[in-house]
Design an enzyme around this catalytic site. Structure first.
Site, short mmCIF file in Angstrom:
data_model
loop_
_atom_site.label_atom_id
_atom_site.label_comp_id
_atom_site.label_asym_id
_atom_site.label_seq_id
_atom_site.Cartn_x
_atom_site.Cartn_y
_atom_site.Cartn_z
N SER A 142 0.87 -1.18 0.00
CA SER A 142 0.00 0.00 0.00
C SER A 142 0.90 1.22 0.00
O SER A 142 2.08 1.12 0.37
CB SER A 142 -0.84 -0.02 1.29
OG SER A 142 -1.44 1.23 1.52
N TYR A 155 -1.91 -1.11 10.41
CA TYR A 155 -1.87 -1.24 8.95
C TYR A 155 -0.55 -0.69 8.40
O TYR A 155 0.12 -1.33 7.59
CB TYR A 155 -3.07 -0.49 8.37
CG TYR A 155 -3.34 -0.73 6.90
CD1 TYR A 155 -4.05 -1.84 6.46
CD2 TYR A 155 -2.90 0.18 5.94
CE1 TYR A 155 -4.32 -2.04 5.11
CE2 TYR A 155 -3.16 -0.01 4.59
CZ TYR A 155 -3.87 -1.13 4.18
OH TYR A 155 -4.13 -1.32 2.84
#
Ligand code: NAD
Length: 260
Positions: A142, A155
């Protein structure tokens, strides 16, 4: 392009993973689809893919938060298809809260799936790839593997870790026909991001369309969501012969997010 290659794509019953499954089937791959879905839905997905493409498709509902099930996913794929040529570590979850209020069980769940699962599947798949002198490993990281945002401690930590793992796997297998790269998407409109839009709309009492515009305006200069097809096209390229010397990289597809 990838005729008769065997690909395991984790988290491929929804969103980016499902889009990649369709793209890899259309490139000629046989597939192991993994992920959760309501009863009958996974069956419908793989029947649809098998109907549209000359691909053999299996669904394996392994829970990849569990190390043993990660290993079993690879072992069962090798038993069913004889080998695994391509591994795409895509399954991931999100939870948003300030660090001091971040529930410990959410931290553990995100680290287990978004980071450790990729270690377990990669560890299991490498011996076969090394023996055959061919392999492609693509980790769906990401932009949050490259930069941070507030309230995403687990995350961001997991995705930064996944990029580190990508580099080590690339180095250890350089010159052996095996590459390992990470793709770093910005916002893609999938169920994972729709939930963040709905949460923001609920908290700020604005319509979801406005919350979505605000989210993009804040981070993604292109002003539009990255499409699943754009991610799938990059994954296909990374698995092509043209990318045989491309390894250890982390490639943003983020509408300019990380250029700022
Ligand atoms: P999604 O929620 O649409 O799909 C997630 C998939 O993972 C589903 O198939 C789900 O069943 C599966 N899954 C969840 N828990 C699992 C478990 N314990 N074991 C096995 N499978 C499990 O999400 P998405 O947006 O398509 O995200 C896919 C990947 O892309 C994730 O790693 C995510 O972090 C990454 N990503 C997404 C975006 C985005 O904007 N959507 C941006 C950057 C990176």
């Amino acid at each position: 392009m990838l005729r008769d290659r065997v690909a395991v794509i984790t988290g491929s019953t929804s969103g980016i993973g499902l889009g990649m499954a369709r793209a890899f089937a259309s490139a000629g791959c046989h597939l192991i689809i993994n992920g959760f879905s309501p009863a009958g839905e996974a069956q419908a997905i793989f029947e649809e893919i098998e109907h549209e493409h000359p691909a053999k498709v299996r669904h394996d509902p392994a829970d990849l938060a569990d190390a043993d099930q990660c290993v079993r996913l690879i072992e069962d794929a090798e038993k069913a298809f004889g080998r695994v040529d391509i591994l795409i570590n895509n399954a991931g979850i999100q939870y948003v809260a300030p660090v001091d209020q971040f529930p410990v069980e959410r931290w553990n769940a995100i680290l287990a799936l978004n980071l450790s699962a990729a270690f377990h599947t990669t560890r299991a798949v490498l011996p076969g790839m090394q023996a055959r002198g061919y392999g492609r490993i693509v980790n769906i990281a990401s932009v949050h593997g490259l930069v941070a945002s507030v309230h995403k401690a687990a995350y961001v930590a997991a995705k930064h870790g996944l990029i580190g793992l990508t580099k080590v796997v690339a180095l250890e297998n350089a010159g052996r026909g095996i590459t390992c790269n990470a793709i770093c998407p910005g916002f893609v409109l999938t169920p994972m991001v729709q939930k963040q839009i709905d949460d923001r709309a609920g908290k700020t009492n604005i319509p979801p369309e406005e919350a979505s515009r605000y989210l993009l305006h804040e981070k993604q200069p292109s002003g539009r969501f990255v499409t699943i097809e754009e991610i799938a096209a990059m994954a296909l390229y990374l698995c092509s012969d043209g990318a045989a010397n491309l390894t250890g990289t982390s490639i943003p597809i983020d509408g300019g997010w990380t250029a700022q």
